[in-house]
Write an enzyme that holds these catalytic residues in place. Structure first.
Site, mmCIF file in Angstrom:
data_model
loop_
_atom_site.group_PDB
_atom_site.id
_atom_site.type_symbol
_atom_site.label_atom_id
_atom_site.label_comp_id
_atom_site.label_asym_id
_atom_site.label_seq_id
_atom_site.Cartn_x
_atom_site.Cartn_y
_atom_site.Cartn_z
ATOM 1 N N GLY A 183 0.828 -1.205 0.000
ATOM 2 C CA GLY A 183 0.000 0.000 0.000
ATOM 3 C C GLY A 183 0.858 1.249 0.000
ATOM 4 N N THR B 19 -4.538 -1.976 -2.365
ATOM 5 C CA THR B 19 -5.210 -1.487 -1.158
ATOM 6 C C THR B 19 -6.693 -1.350 -1.428
ATOM 7 O OG1 THR B 19 -5.514 0.346 0.402
ATOM 8 C CG2 THR B 19 -4.690 0.939 -1.751
ATOM 9 N N GLN C 277 -14.503 -6.376 4.237
ATOM 10 C CA GLN C 277 -14.189 -5.582 3.049
ATOM 11 C C GLN C 277 -12.850 -5.982 2.435
ATOM 12 O OE1 GLN C 277 -15.606 -1.213 4.115
ATOM 13 N NE2 GLN C 277 -15.285 -2.460 5.924
ATOM 14 N N GLU D 240 -14.928 5.745 7.373
ATOM 15 C CA GLU D 240 -14.315 5.738 8.712
ATOM 16 C C GLU D 240 -13.477 6.990 8.996
ATOM 17 O OE1 GLU D 240 -11.595 2.494 9.346
ATOM 18 O OE2 GLU D 240 -10.358 2.998 7.624
ATOM 19 N N ASP E 37 -8.226 0.911 0.069
ATOM 20 C CA ASP E 37 -8.481 2.330 0.365
ATOM 21 C C ASP E 37 -8.442 3.214 -0.889
ATOM 22 O OD1 ASP E 37 -8.471 1.430 2.965
ATOM 23 O OD2 ASP E 37 -6.421 2.071 3.373
ATOM 24 N N ARG F 205 -29.895 1.884 13.164
ATOM 25 C CA ARG F 205 -28.917 0.979 13.771
ATOM 26 C C ARG F 205 -27.583 1.217 13.062
ATOM 27 N NH1 ARG F 205 -32.446 0.407 16.812
ATOM 28 N NH2 ARG F 205 -33.419 -1.496 17.619
ATOM 29 N N MET G 97 -14.482 1.056 5.654
ATOM 30 C CA MET G 97 -13.054 1.292 5.876
ATOM 31 C C MET G 97 -12.585 2.327 4.847
ATOM 32 S SD MET G 97 -11.199 -2.301 6.724
ATOM 33 C CE MET G 97 -11.157 -2.931 8.397
ATOM 34 N N GLY H 241 1.792 3.192 2.372
ATOM 35 C CA GLY H 241 2.789 3.219 3.442
ATOM 36 C C GLY H 241 4.018 2.422 3.038
HETATM 37 O O1 F6P Z 1 -5.498 0.152 4.845
HETATM 38 C C1 F6P Z 1 -6.414 -0.878 4.809
HETATM 39 C C2 F6P Z 1 -7.288 -0.863 6.045
HETATM 40 O O2 F6P Z 1 -8.218 -1.929 5.932
HETATM 41 C C3 F6P Z 1 -8.013 0.444 6.312
HETATM 42 O O3 F6P Z 1 -9.111 0.647 5.478
HETATM 43 C C4 F6P Z 1 -8.357 0.288 7.775
HETATM 44 O O4 F6P Z 1 -8.485 1.539 8.417
HETATM 45 C C5 F6P Z 1 -7.161 -0.455 8.311
HETATM 46 O O5 F6P Z 1 -6.525 -1.076 7.214
HETATM 47 C C6 F6P Z 1 -7.497 -1.490 9.345
HETATM 48 O O6 F6P Z 1 -6.301 -1.989 9.837
HETATM 49 P P1 F6P Z 1 -6.229 -3.264 10.777
HETATM 50 O O7 F6P Z 1 -6.392 -4.479 9.931
HETATM 51 O O8 F6P Z 1 -4.890 -3.171 11.389
HETATM 52 O O9 F6P Z 1 -7.343 -3.157 11.776
#
Ligand code: F6P
Length: 359
Positions: A114, A139, A268, A233, A141, A260, A183, A116
Protein backbone atom coordinates in the site's frame (compact mmCIF):
# COMPACT_ATOMS: atom_id res chain seq x y z
CA UNK A 1 18.50 -17.27 -14.85
CA UNK A 2 17.10 -14.45 -12.74
CA UNK A 3 16.01 -14.91 -9.13
CA UNK A 4 12.95 -12.88 -8.17
CA UNK A 5 11.76 -12.25 -4.62
CA UNK A 6 8.12 -11.39 -4.00
CA UNK A 7 6.51 -10.17 -0.80
CA UNK A 8 3.19 -8.73 0.36
CA UNK A 9 3.27 -5.98 2.97
CA UNK A 10 0.73 -3.81 4.80
CA UNK A 11 -2.93 -4.80 5.12
CA UNK A 12 -4.14 -7.71 3.03
CA UNK A 13 -6.87 -7.48 0.39
CA UNK A 14 -8.34 -9.69 -2.29
CA UNK A 15 -6.28 -10.09 -5.45
CA UNK A 16 -2.89 -10.63 -3.85
CA UNK A 17 -2.82 -14.34 -4.67
CA UNK A 18 -3.75 -13.66 -8.28
CA UNK A 19 -0.81 -11.27 -8.54
CA UNK A 20 1.58 -13.73 -6.85
CA UNK A 21 0.52 -16.62 -9.09
CA UNK A 22 0.93 -14.61 -12.28
CA UNK A 23 4.33 -13.35 -11.19
CA UNK A 24 5.28 -16.99 -10.71
CA UNK A 25 3.81 -18.11 -14.03
CA UNK A 26 5.32 -15.24 -16.05
CA UNK A 27 8.70 -15.68 -14.38
CA UNK A 28 8.78 -19.42 -15.01
CA UNK A 29 7.97 -18.84 -18.68
CA UNK A 30 11.05 -16.62 -18.80
CA UNK A 31 13.13 -19.34 -17.13
CA UNK A 32 13.40 -17.41 -13.85
CA UNK A 33 12.99 -18.67 -10.28
CA UNK A 34 10.61 -17.02 -7.81
CA UNK A 35 11.02 -16.92 -4.05
CA UNK A 36 8.06 -15.93 -1.93
CA UNK A 37 9.14 -14.14 1.22
CA UNK A 38 6.88 -15.01 4.14
CA UNK A 39 5.31 -12.35 6.36
CA UNK A 40 6.67 -9.39 4.41
CA UNK A 41 9.72 -7.67 5.84
CA UNK A 42 9.39 -9.77 8.99
CA UNK A 43 10.37 -12.87 6.99
CA UNK A 44 13.32 -11.01 5.50
CA UNK A 45 14.76 -9.94 8.84
CA UNK A 46 14.28 -13.38 10.40
CA UNK A 47 17.32 -15.60 10.79
CA UNK A 48 17.28 -17.66 8.73
CA UNK A 49 15.23 -15.71 6.19
CA UNK A 50 11.76 -17.26 5.85
CA UNK A 51 10.85 -17.95 2.23
CA UNK A 52 9.53 -20.62 -0.11
CA UNK A 53 10.33 -21.20 -3.74
CA UNK A 54 7.08 -20.91 -5.65
CA UNK A 55 5.73 -23.55 -7.98
CA UNK A 56 2.34 -24.79 -9.15
CA UNK A 57 2.16 -27.49 -6.48
CA UNK A 58 2.50 -24.92 -3.72
CA UNK A 59 0.18 -22.36 -5.28
CA UNK A 60 -2.23 -23.98 -7.75
CA UNK A 61 -4.26 -21.77 -10.06
CA UNK A 62 -7.57 -22.75 -8.40
CA UNK A 63 -6.51 -21.11 -5.14
CA UNK A 64 -5.55 -17.81 -6.67
CA UNK A 65 -8.94 -16.12 -6.51
CA UNK A 66 -9.27 -16.41 -2.74
CA UNK A 67 -8.58 -13.41 -0.55
CA UNK A 68 -5.70 -12.89 1.84
CA UNK A 69 -2.06 -13.41 0.96
CA UNK A 70 -0.73 -16.88 0.49
CA UNK A 71 2.62 -15.43 1.60
CA UNK A 72 1.05 -13.57 4.56
CA UNK A 73 1.61 -9.93 5.42
CA UNK A 74 3.26 -10.15 8.82
CA UNK A 75 1.93 -10.22 12.36
CA UNK A 76 1.27 -7.42 14.83
CA UNK A 77 4.26 -6.45 16.91
CA UNK A 78 6.77 -8.03 14.52
CA UNK A 79 9.97 -6.23 13.70
CA UNK A 80 9.10 -3.89 10.85
CA UNK A 81 9.83 -0.32 9.82
CA UNK A 82 7.40 1.01 12.42
CA UNK A 83 8.62 -0.97 15.40
CA UNK A 84 12.25 -0.50 14.32
CA UNK A 85 11.73 3.27 14.11
CA UNK A 86 10.25 3.30 17.59
CA UNK A 87 13.07 1.33 19.15
CA UNK A 88 15.73 3.36 17.33
CA UNK A 89 16.93 0.28 15.42
CA UNK A 90 16.04 1.43 11.92
CA UNK A 91 19.65 1.44 10.72
CA UNK A 92 20.19 -2.14 11.86
CA UNK A 93 16.81 -3.14 10.41
CA UNK A 94 17.70 -1.69 7.00
CA UNK A 95 21.11 -3.40 7.06
CA UNK A 96 19.47 -6.72 7.79
CA UNK A 97 16.99 -6.29 4.92
CA UNK A 98 19.86 -5.47 2.58
CA UNK A 99 21.94 -8.46 3.67
CA UNK A 100 18.96 -10.85 3.46
CA UNK A 101 18.28 -9.78 -0.13
CA UNK A 102 21.95 -10.47 -0.88
CA UNK A 103 21.85 -13.79 0.94
CA UNK A 104 18.96 -14.93 -1.29
CA UNK A 105 21.01 -13.78 -4.30
CA UNK A 106 17.99 -11.96 -5.68
CA UNK A 107 18.16 -9.98 -8.90
CA UNK A 108 14.85 -8.26 -8.32
CA UNK A 109 12.28 -7.71 -5.61
CA UNK A 110 8.58 -7.30 -6.37
CA UNK A 111 6.93 -5.61 -3.42
CA UNK A 112 3.14 -5.70 -3.38
CA UNK A 113 2.08 -3.02 -0.93
CA UNK A 114 0.00 0.00 0.00
CA UNK A 115 1.05 3.63 0.08
CA UNK A 116 2.79 3.22 3.44
CA UNK A 117 4.92 0.33 2.14
CA UNK A 118 5.68 2.09 -1.13
CA UNK A 119 6.63 5.31 0.66
CA UNK A 120 8.84 3.33 3.04
CA UNK A 121 10.49 1.48 0.16
CA UNK A 122 11.32 4.79 -1.51
CA UNK A 123 12.48 6.49 1.70
CA UNK A 124 14.75 3.52 2.48
CA UNK A 125 15.70 2.80 -1.13
CA UNK A 126 19.34 2.09 -0.28
CA UNK A 127 18.16 -1.36 0.84
CA UNK A 128 17.43 -2.19 -2.79
CA UNK A 129 20.55 -0.64 -4.32
CA UNK A 130 21.90 -3.94 -5.65
CA UNK A 131 18.62 -5.29 -7.04
CA UNK A 132 15.76 -4.06 -9.19
CA UNK A 133 12.81 -2.91 -7.12
CA UNK A 134 9.37 -3.06 -8.71
CA UNK A 135 6.28 -2.26 -6.63
CA UNK A 136 2.69 -3.26 -7.26
CA UNK A 137 0.01 -1.08 -5.62
CA UNK A 138 -2.70 -2.85 -3.64
CA UNK A 139 -5.21 -1.49 -1.16
CA UNK A 140 -8.93 -1.35 -0.54
CA UNK A 141 -8.48 2.33 0.36
CA UNK A 142 -7.65 3.52 -3.21
CA UNK A 143 -5.36 6.14 -1.73
CA UNK A 144 -2.28 5.57 -3.90
CA UNK A 145 -1.50 8.40 -6.30
CA UNK A 146 -0.71 7.90 -10.01
CA UNK A 147 -2.82 4.79 -10.48
CA UNK A 148 -6.50 4.78 -11.42
CA UNK A 149 -7.03 1.51 -9.55
CA UNK A 150 -5.30 -0.54 -6.91
CA UNK A 151 -5.55 -4.30 -6.54
CA UNK A 152 -8.25 -5.16 -3.99
CA UNK A 153 -10.39 -2.08 -4.41
CA UNK A 154 -12.94 -3.55 -6.79
CA UNK A 155 -13.47 -6.62 -4.60
CA UNK A 156 -13.86 -4.41 -1.51
CA UNK A 157 -16.51 -2.35 -3.31
CA UNK A 158 -18.28 -5.58 -4.23
CA UNK A 159 -18.11 -6.91 -0.67
CA UNK A 160 -19.39 -3.71 0.87
CA UNK A 161 -22.15 -3.35 -1.71
CA UNK A 162 -23.38 -6.89 -1.10
CA UNK A 163 -23.25 -6.32 2.66
CA UNK A 164 -25.49 -3.27 2.22
CA UNK A 165 -27.83 -5.21 -0.06
CA UNK A 166 -28.46 -7.62 2.80
CA UNK A 167 -29.01 -4.85 5.31
CA UNK A 168 -31.44 -3.08 3.01
CA UNK A 169 -33.88 -5.98 3.36
CA UNK A 170 -34.00 -5.88 7.13
CA UNK A 171 -34.01 -2.06 7.02
CA UNK A 172 -37.19 -2.18 4.93
CA UNK A 173 -38.88 -4.71 7.19
CA UNK A 174 -38.38 -2.49 10.23
CA UNK A 175 -38.74 0.96 8.67
CA UNK A 176 -35.29 1.88 9.90
CA UNK A 177 -31.98 3.21 8.67
CA UNK A 178 -28.60 1.54 8.81
CA UNK A 179 -25.55 3.68 9.34
CA UNK A 180 -22.82 1.60 7.72
CA UNK A 181 -19.21 2.49 8.49
CA UNK A 182 -16.81 1.68 5.68
CA UNK A 183 -13.05 1.29 5.88
CA UNK A 184 -10.75 3.45 3.75
CA UNK A 185 -8.70 5.47 6.25
CA UNK A 186 -8.78 9.13 5.19
CA UNK A 187 -9.95 8.38 1.67
CA UNK A 188 -13.65 8.18 0.82
CA UNK A 189 -13.35 6.19 -2.43
CA UNK A 190 -14.61 2.89 -1.01
CA UNK A 191 -17.58 4.53 0.74
CA UNK A 192 -18.46 6.57 -2.35
CA UNK A 193 -18.33 3.69 -4.81
CA UNK A 194 -20.07 1.09 -2.64
CA UNK A 195 -22.54 3.62 -1.27
CA UNK A 196 -23.68 4.60 -4.73
CA UNK A 197 -23.76 0.98 -5.94
CA UNK A 198 -25.86 -0.05 -2.95
CA UNK A 199 -28.35 2.77 -3.36
CA UNK A 200 -27.41 4.57 -0.15
CA UNK A 201 -29.47 7.67 0.62
CA UNK A 202 -26.48 9.52 2.02
CA UNK A 203 -22.72 9.08 1.71
CA UNK A 204 -20.39 10.96 4.02
CA UNK A 205 -16.70 11.02 3.09
CA UNK A 206 -13.73 12.88 4.57
CA UNK A 207 -13.12 14.90 1.41
CA UNK A 208 -16.49 16.70 1.52
CA UNK A 209 -17.80 18.84 4.36
CA UNK A 210 -21.24 17.84 5.53
CA UNK A 211 -23.80 19.24 7.86
CA UNK A 212 -25.63 16.98 10.31
CA UNK A 213 -28.80 19.10 10.22
CA UNK A 214 -28.84 18.92 6.43
CA UNK A 215 -28.37 15.15 6.61
CA UNK A 216 -31.28 14.81 9.02
CA UNK A 217 -33.48 17.02 6.86
CA UNK A 218 -32.55 14.93 3.82
CA UNK A 219 -33.43 11.67 5.58
CA UNK A 220 -36.69 13.08 6.95
CA UNK A 221 -37.67 14.25 3.45
CA UNK A 222 -36.71 10.95 1.86
CA UNK A 223 -39.46 9.16 -0.06
CA UNK A 224 -38.48 6.04 1.90
CA UNK A 225 -38.52 5.45 5.62
CA UNK A 226 -35.57 3.06 5.44
CA UNK A 227 -32.21 2.80 3.75
CA UNK A 228 -28.45 3.01 4.05
CA UNK A 229 -26.40 5.93 5.25
CA UNK A 230 -22.80 5.20 4.27
CA UNK A 231 -20.19 6.76 6.51
CA UNK A 232 -16.47 6.57 5.72
CA UNK A 233 -14.31 5.74 8.71
CA UNK A 234 -12.25 8.88 8.13
CA UNK A 235 -14.99 11.45 8.75
CA UNK A 236 -15.11 13.61 11.85
CA UNK A 237 -17.88 15.65 13.42
CA UNK A 238 -16.77 18.69 15.35
CA UNK A 239 -17.40 18.33 19.08
CA UNK A 240 -18.03 14.59 18.84
CA UNK A 241 -15.76 11.65 19.45
CA UNK A 242 -15.99 7.93 18.93
CA UNK A 243 -16.68 5.87 15.86
CA UNK A 244 -18.09 7.95 12.99
CA UNK A 245 -21.10 5.65 12.54
CA UNK A 246 -21.93 5.98 16.23
CA UNK A 247 -21.69 9.77 16.02
CA UNK A 248 -24.06 9.91 13.07
CA UNK A 249 -26.38 7.36 14.67
CA UNK A 250 -26.63 9.46 17.84
CA UNK A 251 -27.58 12.52 15.80
CA UNK A 252 -30.27 10.53 13.96
CA UNK A 253 -31.64 9.08 17.18
CA UNK A 254 -31.82 12.56 18.72
CA UNK A 255 -33.89 13.56 15.67
CA UNK A 256 -36.18 10.52 16.24
CA UNK A 257 -35.00 8.72 13.12
CA UNK A 258 -34.98 4.97 13.86
CA UNK A 259 -31.57 3.55 13.04
CA UNK A 260 -28.92 0.98 13.77
CA UNK A 261 -25.20 0.96 13.08
CA UNK A 262 -23.34 -1.71 11.11
CA UNK A 263 -19.62 -2.35 10.85
CA UNK A 264 -18.55 -4.59 7.96
CA UNK A 265 -14.92 -4.22 9.07
CA UNK A 266 -12.49 -6.76 7.58
CA UNK A 267 -15.12 -8.41 5.41
CA UNK A 268 -14.19 -5.58 3.05
CA UNK A 269 -10.70 -7.03 2.70
CA UNK A 270 -12.05 -10.49 2.11
CA UNK A 271 -14.22 -12.18 -0.54
CA UNK A 272 -13.49 -13.95 -3.79
CA UNK A 273 -11.45 -11.72 -6.05
CA UNK A 274 -13.66 -10.08 -8.66
CA UNK A 275 -12.85 -10.62 -12.34
CA UNK A 276 -11.88 -6.97 -12.62
CA UNK A 277 -9.36 -7.27 -9.76
CA UNK A 278 -8.02 -10.52 -11.24
CA UNK A 279 -7.44 -8.81 -14.57
CA UNK A 280 -5.73 -5.87 -12.90
CA UNK A 281 -3.53 -8.17 -10.81
CA UNK A 282 -2.62 -10.18 -13.91
CA UNK A 283 -1.76 -7.08 -15.94
CA UNK A 284 0.27 -5.63 -13.09
CA UNK A 285 2.20 -8.89 -12.64
CA UNK A 286 2.98 -8.90 -16.37
CA UNK A 287 4.06 -5.26 -16.33
CA UNK A 288 6.27 -5.87 -13.29
CA UNK A 289 8.04 -8.76 -15.03
CA UNK A 290 8.46 -6.74 -18.23
CA UNK A 291 9.96 -3.94 -16.13
CA UNK A 292 12.52 -6.37 -14.71
CA UNK A 293 13.31 -7.61 -18.19
CA UNK A 294 13.81 -3.99 -19.30
CA UNK A 295 16.20 -3.34 -16.40
CA UNK A 296 13.89 -0.85 -14.72
CA UNK A 297 14.17 -0.23 -11.01
CA UNK A 298 12.50 1.93 -8.36
CA UNK A 299 9.25 1.83 -10.28
CA UNK A 300 5.66 0.92 -9.53
CA UNK A 301 3.00 -0.45 -11.83
CA UNK A 302 0.08 1.88 -12.46
CA UNK A 303 -3.20 1.78 -14.35
CA UNK A 304 -3.57 4.99 -16.32
CA UNK A 305 -6.39 5.52 -18.80
CA UNK A 306 -6.95 1.80 -19.21
CA UNK A 307 -3.28 0.90 -19.71
CA UNK A 308 -0.99 -0.65 -17.10
CA UNK A 309 2.52 0.83 -17.25
CA UNK A 310 5.34 1.69 -14.87
CA UNK A 311 5.93 5.04 -13.18
CA UNK A 312 8.91 5.93 -11.04
CA UNK A 313 8.73 5.73 -7.27
CA UNK A 314 10.23 9.22 -7.15
CA UNK A 315 7.24 10.48 -9.08
CA UNK A 316 4.89 8.54 -6.80
CA UNK A 317 6.50 10.06 -3.70
CA UNK A 318 5.82 13.58 -4.99
CA UNK A 319 2.50 13.00 -6.69
CA UNK A 320 0.18 12.74 -3.70
CA UNK A 321 -0.50 14.82 -0.67
CA UNK A 322 2.47 14.20 1.62
CA UNK A 323 1.45 13.36 5.15
CA UNK A 324 3.76 12.81 8.09
CA UNK A 325 2.99 9.24 9.15
CA UNK A 326 1.78 9.38 12.78
CA UNK A 327 3.34 5.98 13.47
CA UNK A 328 6.74 6.40 11.88
CA UNK A 329 8.82 9.45 12.74
CA UNK A 330 10.13 11.37 9.72
CA UNK A 331 8.23 9.21 7.22
CA UNK A 332 6.07 11.08 4.76
CA UNK A 333 3.53 8.99 2.90
CA UNK A 334 2.15 10.03 -0.45
CA UNK A 335 -1.66 9.94 -0.37
CA UNK A 336 -4.47 10.23 -2.88
CA UNK A 337 -8.06 11.16 -2.11
CA UNK A 338 -11.40 11.41 -3.89
CA UNK A 339 -10.96 14.29 -6.30
CA UNK A 340 -13.57 17.03 -6.36
CA UNK A 341 -13.84 16.24 -10.08
CA UNK A 342 -14.73 12.59 -9.50
CA UNK A 343 -17.76 12.06 -11.77
CA UNK A 344 -19.38 9.84 -9.13
CA UNK A 345 -19.90 12.89 -6.92
CA UNK A 346 -22.03 14.62 -9.50
CA UNK A 347 -23.89 11.42 -10.34
CA UNK A 348 -24.66 10.79 -6.66
CA UNK A 349 -25.81 14.38 -6.24
CA UNK A 350 -28.01 14.17 -9.36
CA UNK A 351 -29.56 10.97 -8.02
CA UNK A 352 -30.63 12.67 -4.82
CA UNK A 353 -27.97 11.16 -2.58
CA UNK A 354 -26.83 13.48 0.21
CA UNK A 355 -23.06 13.65 -0.16
CA UNK A 356 -22.42 16.77 1.87
CA UNK A 357 -22.32 20.44 1.11
CA UNK A 358 -21.25 20.28 -2.53
CA UNK A 359 -21.58 23.22 -4.87
O1 F6P B 1 -5.50 0.15 4.84
C1 F6P B 1 -6.41 -0.88 4.81
C2 F6P B 1 -7.29 -0.86 6.05
O2 F6P B 1 -8.22 -1.93 5.93
C3 F6P B 1 -8.01 0.44 6.31
O3 F6P B 1 -9.11 0.65 5.48
C4 F6P B 1 -8.36 0.29 7.77
O4 F6P B 1 -8.49 1.54 8.42
C5 F6P B 1 -7.16 -0.45 8.31
O5 F6P B 1 -6.52 -1.08 7.21
C6 F6P B 1 -7.50 -1.49 9.34
O6 F6P B 1 -6.30 -1.99 9.84
P1 F6P B 1 -6.23 -3.26 10.78
O7 F6P B 1 -6.39 -4.48 9.93
O8 F6P B 1 -4.89 -3.17 11.39
O9 F6P B 1 -7.34 -3.16 11.78
Amino acid sequence: MKRIGVLTTGGDCSGLNTAIWHIMRGAHLRGWRVFGILDGTDGLVSSPVRFIELNDDILPIEYTHIAGSFLRNGHAGALNFETAAHTGSLVAFNKKLYSSIRELKLDAVILIGGNGSLSLAWANREIYRDVQLVCIPKTIDMDIPLTDRTIGFDTAVEQLTKYCDQLMLTARSHHRWFVVQSMGRDCGALALNAGLAAGASAILIPEIKFNTDALIKHIKNSPNDYGIIMVAEGITIRGHSGKPADMVSRALTAARIPNRTAFPEHLQRSGDTTASDRLLATAMADTALNAIENNETYVMTALQNGVVKTVSLAEFANAGECINDPNIPKLFTSNAYVSENDPLLEIAHDMGVYIGEVK
